[in-house]
Design a protein around this motif. Structure first.
Motif, PDB file in Angstrom:
ATOM      1  N   MET A 276      42.256  34.351  83.216  1.00  0.00           N
ATOM      2  CA  MET A 276      43.112  34.065  84.359  1.00  0.00           C
ATOM      3  C   MET A 276      44.567  34.036  83.910  1.00  0.00           C
ATOM      4  SD  MET A 276      43.135  30.735  86.896  1.00  0.00           S
ATOM      5  CE  MET A 276      43.772  29.651  85.610  1.00  0.00           C
ATOM      6  N   ALA A 277      45.442  34.721  84.659  1.00  0.00           N
ATOM      7  CA  ALA A 277      46.863  34.725  84.334  1.00  0.00           C
ATOM      8  C   ALA A 277      47.452  33.346  84.590  1.00  0.00           C
ATOM      9  CB  ALA A 277      47.580  35.778  85.167  1.00  0.00           C
ATOM     10  N   LEU A 278      48.407  32.952  83.740  1.00  0.00           N
ATOM     11  CA  LEU A 278      49.044  31.655  83.908  1.00  0.00           C
ATOM     12  C   LEU A 278      49.998  31.696  85.090  1.00  0.00           C
ATOM     13  CD1 LEU A 278      49.841  30.740  80.198  1.00  0.00           C
ATOM     14  CD2 LEU A 278      47.989  29.883  81.627  1.00  0.00           C
TER      15      LEU A 278
ATOM     16  N   LEU B 155      49.431  29.610  94.533  1.00  0.00           N
ATOM     17  CA  LEU B 155      49.012  28.864  93.346  1.00  0.00           C
ATOM     18  C   LEU B 155      47.554  28.430  93.473  1.00  0.00           C
ATOM     19  CD1 LEU B 155      49.620  27.477  90.656  1.00  0.00           C
ATOM     20  CD2 LEU B 155      50.588  25.549  91.940  1.00  0.00           C
ATOM     21  N   GLU B 156      47.175  27.896  94.630  1.00  0.00           N
ATOM     22  CA  GLU B 156      45.797  27.446  94.819  1.00  0.00           C
ATOM     23  C   GLU B 156      44.828  28.629  94.752  1.00  0.00           C
ATOM     24  OE1 GLU B 156      46.312  23.421  97.531  1.00  0.00           O
ATOM     25  OE2 GLU B 156      46.178  25.373  98.554  1.00  0.00           O
ATOM     26  N   SER B 157      45.265  29.791  95.231  1.00  0.00           N
ATOM     27  CA  SER B 157      44.415  30.985  95.164  1.00  0.00           C
ATOM     28  C   SER B 157      44.199  31.407  93.723  1.00  0.00           C
ATOM     29  CB  SER B 157      45.056  32.129  95.962  1.00  0.00           C
ATOM     30  OG  SER B 157      45.153  31.803  97.332  1.00  0.00           O
ATOM     31  N   GLN B 158      45.256  31.331  92.911  1.00  0.00           N
ATOM     32  CA  GLN B 158      45.135  31.672  91.495  1.00  0.00           C
ATOM     33  C   GLN B 158      44.209  30.711  90.772  1.00  0.00           C
ATOM     34  OE1 GLN B 158      48.782  32.195  89.304  1.00  0.00           O
ATOM     35  NE2 GLN B 158      49.731  33.461  90.893  1.00  0.00           N
TER      36      GLN B 158
END
Length: 312
Positions: free
Chosen positions: A1-3, A42-45
């Motif tokens: 996962m990308a930061l 952000l929550e989706s990531q």
């Protein structure tokens, strides 16, 4: 996962602090719709919700609380890296990282910022703001050279120099019957609505207020929790509540029908210390502590050293 990007971390931190999208957007100088999109991104990531919200309230989820705490640390390290590199680029010989809480007396802050060390003429002081318990942890971990902490219990890992010892102040409505008193006793607050800074801000002080009150059979009718003093006036006026605050915080909101009185309770004091690692070998830190002690003495404030630092 990308930061996640820094802007998304800052968005989450702002919403967690204000628990209000409109105020958080103003703090970040962006539109509310932009902020909402950033939180959604952000929550989706991350794959989980940071906040539960509707048209009236915003609450931080347990996962969100854990995430925001670490996000603050990440931003702190980024800011510190940029500041340190910039200072070195501009010719500073030494960077002294000094922590303070948002409720530290501004007079104390300015007094310490004015300190100059003859042995380190190129020293630059960089300020970092956080809750006192977090500041203490950052000193212990070595992320900060020193910090002005209030309401942090003693630990062998920290050496403490007392800077100030002050009472709590009670913020209340000017038309409240208790406003006729020049100071308040804890017993006078029995069965009233209380406003306390969130336990997350300082668990030790929060628990101490309730512990001392319980010992005197003084309990609130209800407790309202806030993250910042700016949330207090509305609660005072709407619920005839009484807010426990440091003097500087109470002073900031003493307007528009709000006044403040000192709380006369020996067991509830706001002791502010300069905290450094007890095992520090840094000559810069030791010189700063000694200079601070001289400064406090010259100002006529009571200071008391604990676990005194020896000369190397």
């Amino acid at each position: 996962m990308a930061l996640p990007e820094v802007r998304l971390l800052q968005a989450a931190i702002a919403v967690a602090r204000d628990l209000n999208f409109s105020r958080a957007a103003e703090r970040l100088h962006i539109g509310q719709s932009t902020l909402s999109k950033q939180i959604y991104e952000l929550e989706s990531q991350l794959g989980f919700r940071l906040f539960n919200r509707n048209h009236q309230t915003v609450e931080v989820t347990d996962a969100g609380r854990a995430f925001v705490e670490e996000a603050r640390e990440a931003i702190l390290h980024i800011e510190r890296g940029v500041a340190s590199a910039t200072a070195v680029f501009n010719g500073a010989d030494e960077i002294f990282n000094l922590g303070k809480s948002a409720y530290t007396d501004p007079f104390l802050v300015s007094s310490l910022l004015s300190i100059r060390l003859p042995l380190f003429p190129g020293m630059k002081i960089k300020q970092w703001s956080n809750y006192s318990n977090e500041l203490a942890r950052q000193v212990i971990s070595g992320d900060l050279d020193a910090a002005m902490t209030t309401g942090v219990p003693e630990t062998p890992k920290l050496s403490l120099l007392r800077l100030a010892d002050n009472p709590f102040y009670i913020a209340l409505g000017m038309d409240d019957p208790l406003a006729q008193h020049r100071e308040m006793l804890l017993e006078q607050l029995r069965d009233r609505n209380w406003i306390l800074l969130s336990r997350h801000a300082n668990a030790y002080l929060y628990d101490m207020i309730l512990f001392v009150g319980s010992g005197k059979n003084v309990r609130p009718k209800d407790i309202f929790h806030v993250m910042s003093p700016e949330e207090v006036p509305e609660l005072i006026l709407e619920h005839q509540a009484l807010a426990f605050l440091p003097r500087s915080a109470a002073w900031r909101i003493s307007r528009d029908g709000i006044t403040m009185r000192p709380l006369s309770e020996p067991q509830l004091r706001l002791v502010t210390n300069l905290a450094v690692r007890s095992d520090t070998k840094s000559r810069l830190v030791k010189e700063f502590v000694r200079a601070t002690s001289r400064k406090i003495d010259s100002l006529g404030l009571k200071s008391q050293a604990r676990l005194p630092l020896t000369r190397s």
